[in-house]
Design a protein around this motif. Structure first.
Motif, PDB file in Angstrom:
ATOM      1  N   GLU A   1       0.826  -1.214   0.000  1.00 53.51           N
ATOM      2  CA  GLU A   1       0.000   0.000   0.000  1.00 53.51           C
ATOM      3  C   GLU A   1       0.858   1.260   0.000  1.00 53.51           C
ATOM      4  O   GLU A   1       0.504   2.266  -0.637  1.00 53.51           O
ATOM      5  N   GLN A   2       1.987   1.223   0.700  1.00 54.29           N
ATOM      6  CA  GLN A   2       2.895   2.363   0.676  1.00 54.29           C
ATOM      7  C   GLN A   2       3.476   2.570  -0.726  1.00 54.29           C
ATOM      8  O   GLN A   2       3.606   3.696  -1.203  1.00 54.29           O
ATOM      9  N   ILE A   3       3.824   1.454  -1.401  1.00 53.48           N
ATOM     10  CA  ILE A   3       4.346   1.552  -2.768  1.00 53.48           C
ATOM     11  C   ILE A   3       3.285   2.127  -3.698  1.00 53.48           C
ATOM     12  O   ILE A   3       3.562   2.997  -4.529  1.00 53.48           O
ATOM     13  N   GLN A   4       2.054   1.651  -3.575  1.00 54.44           N
ATOM     14  CA  GLN A   4       0.975   2.116  -4.443  1.00 54.44           C
ATOM     15  C   GLN A   4       0.672   3.599  -4.224  1.00 54.44           C
ATOM     16  O   GLN A   4       0.362   4.322  -5.183  1.00 54.44           O
TER      17      GLN A   4
ATOM     18  N   LEU B   1       1.733  -7.868  -4.487  1.00 55.56           N
ATOM     19  CA  LEU B   1       2.200  -7.247  -5.717  1.00 55.56           C
ATOM     20  C   LEU B   1       1.326  -6.046  -6.067  1.00 55.56           C
ATOM     21  O   LEU B   1       0.110  -6.083  -5.863  1.00 55.56           O
ATOM     22  N   VAL B   2       1.960  -5.029  -6.611  1.00 55.62           N
ATOM     23  CA  VAL B   2       1.254  -3.850  -7.108  1.00 55.62           C
ATOM     24  C   VAL B   2       1.392  -3.834  -8.626  1.00 55.62           C
ATOM     25  O   VAL B   2       2.511  -3.793  -9.146  1.00 55.62           O
ATOM     26  N   PHE B   3       0.265  -3.889  -9.339  1.00 57.24           N
ATOM     27  CA  PHE B   3       0.241  -3.857 -10.795  1.00 57.24           C
ATOM     28  C   PHE B   3      -0.166  -2.462 -11.249  1.00 57.24           C
ATOM     29  O   PHE B   3      -1.259  -1.989 -10.913  1.00 57.24           O
ATOM     30  N   GLN B   4       0.704  -1.816 -12.013  1.00 58.01           N
ATOM     31  CA  GLN B   4       0.421  -0.489 -12.558  1.00 58.01           C
ATOM     32  C   GLN B   4       0.326  -0.595 -14.081  1.00 58.01           C
ATOM     33  O   GLN B   4       1.279  -0.985 -14.748  1.00 58.01           O
TER      34      GLN B   4
ATOM     35  N   PHE C   1       2.053  -4.021 -17.896  1.00 59.84           N
ATOM     36  CA  PHE C   1       1.988  -3.777 -16.455  1.00 59.84           C
ATOM     37  C   PHE C   1       3.393  -3.531 -15.926  1.00 59.84           C
ATOM     38  O   PHE C   1       4.342  -4.243 -16.289  1.00 59.84           O
ATOM     39  N   LYS C   2       3.499  -2.546 -15.061  1.00 59.52           N
ATOM     40  CA  LYS C   2       4.697  -2.385 -14.239  1.00 59.52           C
ATOM     41  C   LYS C   2       4.396  -3.023 -12.893  1.00 59.52           C
ATOM     42  O   LYS C   2       3.414  -2.673 -12.235  1.00 59.52           O
ATOM     43  N   VAL C   3       5.231  -3.989 -12.485  1.00 58.03           N
ATOM     44  CA  VAL C   3       4.933  -4.798 -11.301  1.00 58.03           C
ATOM     45  C   VAL C   3       5.937  -4.465 -10.201  1.00 58.03           C
ATOM     46  O   VAL C   3       7.157  -4.483 -10.429  1.00 58.03           O
ATOM     47  N   TYR C   4       5.414  -4.178  -9.018  1.00 60.41           N
ATOM     48  CA  TYR C   4       6.224  -3.907  -7.834  1.00 60.41           C
ATOM     49  C   TYR C   4       5.916  -4.998  -6.801  1.00 60.41           C
ATOM     50  O   TYR C   4       4.755  -5.311  -6.544  1.00 60.41           O
ATOM     51  N   ILE C   5       6.969  -5.556  -6.200  1.00 55.80           N
ATOM     52  CA  ILE C   5       6.831  -6.708  -5.299  1.00 55.80           C
ATOM     53  C   ILE C   5       7.142  -6.274  -3.876  1.00 55.80           C
ATOM     54  O   ILE C   5       8.182  -5.666  -3.607  1.00 55.80           O
ATOM     55  N   ALA C   6       6.223  -6.583  -2.959  1.00 59.15           N
ATOM     56  CA  ALA C   6       6.437  -6.370  -1.524  1.00 59.15           C
ATOM     57  C   ALA C   6       6.559  -7.753  -0.876  1.00 59.15           C
ATOM     58  O   ALA C   6       5.601  -8.521  -0.856  1.00 59.15           O
ATOM     59  N   ARG C   7       7.742  -8.068  -0.395  1.00 55.42           N
ATOM     60  CA  ARG C   7       8.018  -9.393   0.155  1.00 55.42           C
ATOM     61  C   ARG C   7       7.440  -9.537   1.558  1.00 55.42           C
ATOM     62  O   ARG C   7       7.479  -8.601   2.359  1.00 55.42           O
TER      63      ARG C   7
END
Length: 260
Positions: free
Chosen positions: A112-115, A198-201, A208-214
């Motif tokens: 959520e912080q990344i998004q 995962l954050v899909f933009q 899609f640009k994908v950001y991963i939060a482990r």
């Protein structure tokens, strides 16, 4: 009855003799014997004629293409392309294990912080990972509202770009609103496990640009889970000791009462 039977035999014999006479008059017996004696004619096979190779070349009648070389229709063998396979190893901590509620909450909070830092220029959504996403069938269902609003209405190849710029091709199924072929490679290559978020933009209609939060990328979080497991084990041991002591006290009281 015998008289009528004898009359029938006489009539039949007369008919047989009459038929023989007619056949002799028409000369049918000799004709049948002559046909049987003559051998059947053997048909000669015609030799096969092959057209020369030049006859297969099409004739160019147009002056616009007369100076061009002739087209060759000879079939060439197709070379088979070797498919490169990736070798994957499942050595990452947490693979095949269901994440705890604390680990899930940790990953979702980080996602959520990344998004929130991405802004509202491009639509995005958050997707927590479960076992079916990262193992077994490797099927990733996407939010229906997002698919209906932003994604293609028919099946399409989607590009997933990670934070390092590496691209992965995946198959988007519009009717099922999810990613199928190609998602397995992305999941294994990035060592996704249950509990990750995962954050899909959506930066373009098919990218899609994908950001991963482990869920297990923080040592503090891992140590916290280990401490919680140790505390739970100690509590269970203490409870067992208390129950054993209570049981022994009850036995001692009963023995003293019986002696009195």
């Amino acid at each position: 009855m015998a008289k009528s039977k004898q009359t029938y035999e006489e009539i039949r014999q007369k008919r047989v003799e009459e038929n023989k006479k007619r056949m002799e008059e028409l000369n049918l017996t000799k004709l049948s014997q002559s046909l049987l004696s003559k051998p059947s004619p053997v048909k000669k096979a015609k030799p096969r004629t092959f057209r020369p190779a030049a006859a297969l070349t099409p004739v160019r009648r147009s002056t616009r293409v007369s100076d061009r070389p002739t087209v060759s229709y000879k079939e060439l063998p197709v070379e088979t392309l070797e498919r490169t396979r990736r070798s994957y190893s499942y050595r990452r901590r947490g693979f095949g294990v269901y994440a705890s509620s604390d680990a899930r909450a940790y990953a979702i909070d980080k996602a959520e912080q990344i998004q929130s830092r991405l802004g509202a220029d491009f639509p995005s959504f958050l997707k927590p990972m479960v076992q079916s996403h990262v193992s077994g069938c490797f099927w990733l269902g996407l939010p229906v509202y997002f698919c209906k609003s932003h994604l293609p209405l028919s099946d399409e190849m989607m590009t997933l770009e990670d934070e390092n710029g590496d691209e992965f091709q995946t198959k988007y199924l519009a009717q099922k609103t999810g990613l199928s072929g190609g998602w397995r490679g992305f999941s294994i290559d990035h060592e996704l496990v249950d509990g990750d978020a995962l954050v899909f933009q959506l930066v373009s209609p098919t990218r899609f640009k994908v950001y991963i939060a482990r869920a297990y990328d923080s040592e503090d979080n891992e140590n916290k889970e280990d401490m919680e497991e140790d505390n739970e084990g100690k509590k269970n041991i203490d409870n067992d000791k208390n129950s054993d002591s209570k049981h022994l006290d009850g036995i001692a009281k009963r023995t003293r009462a019986s002696r009195k």
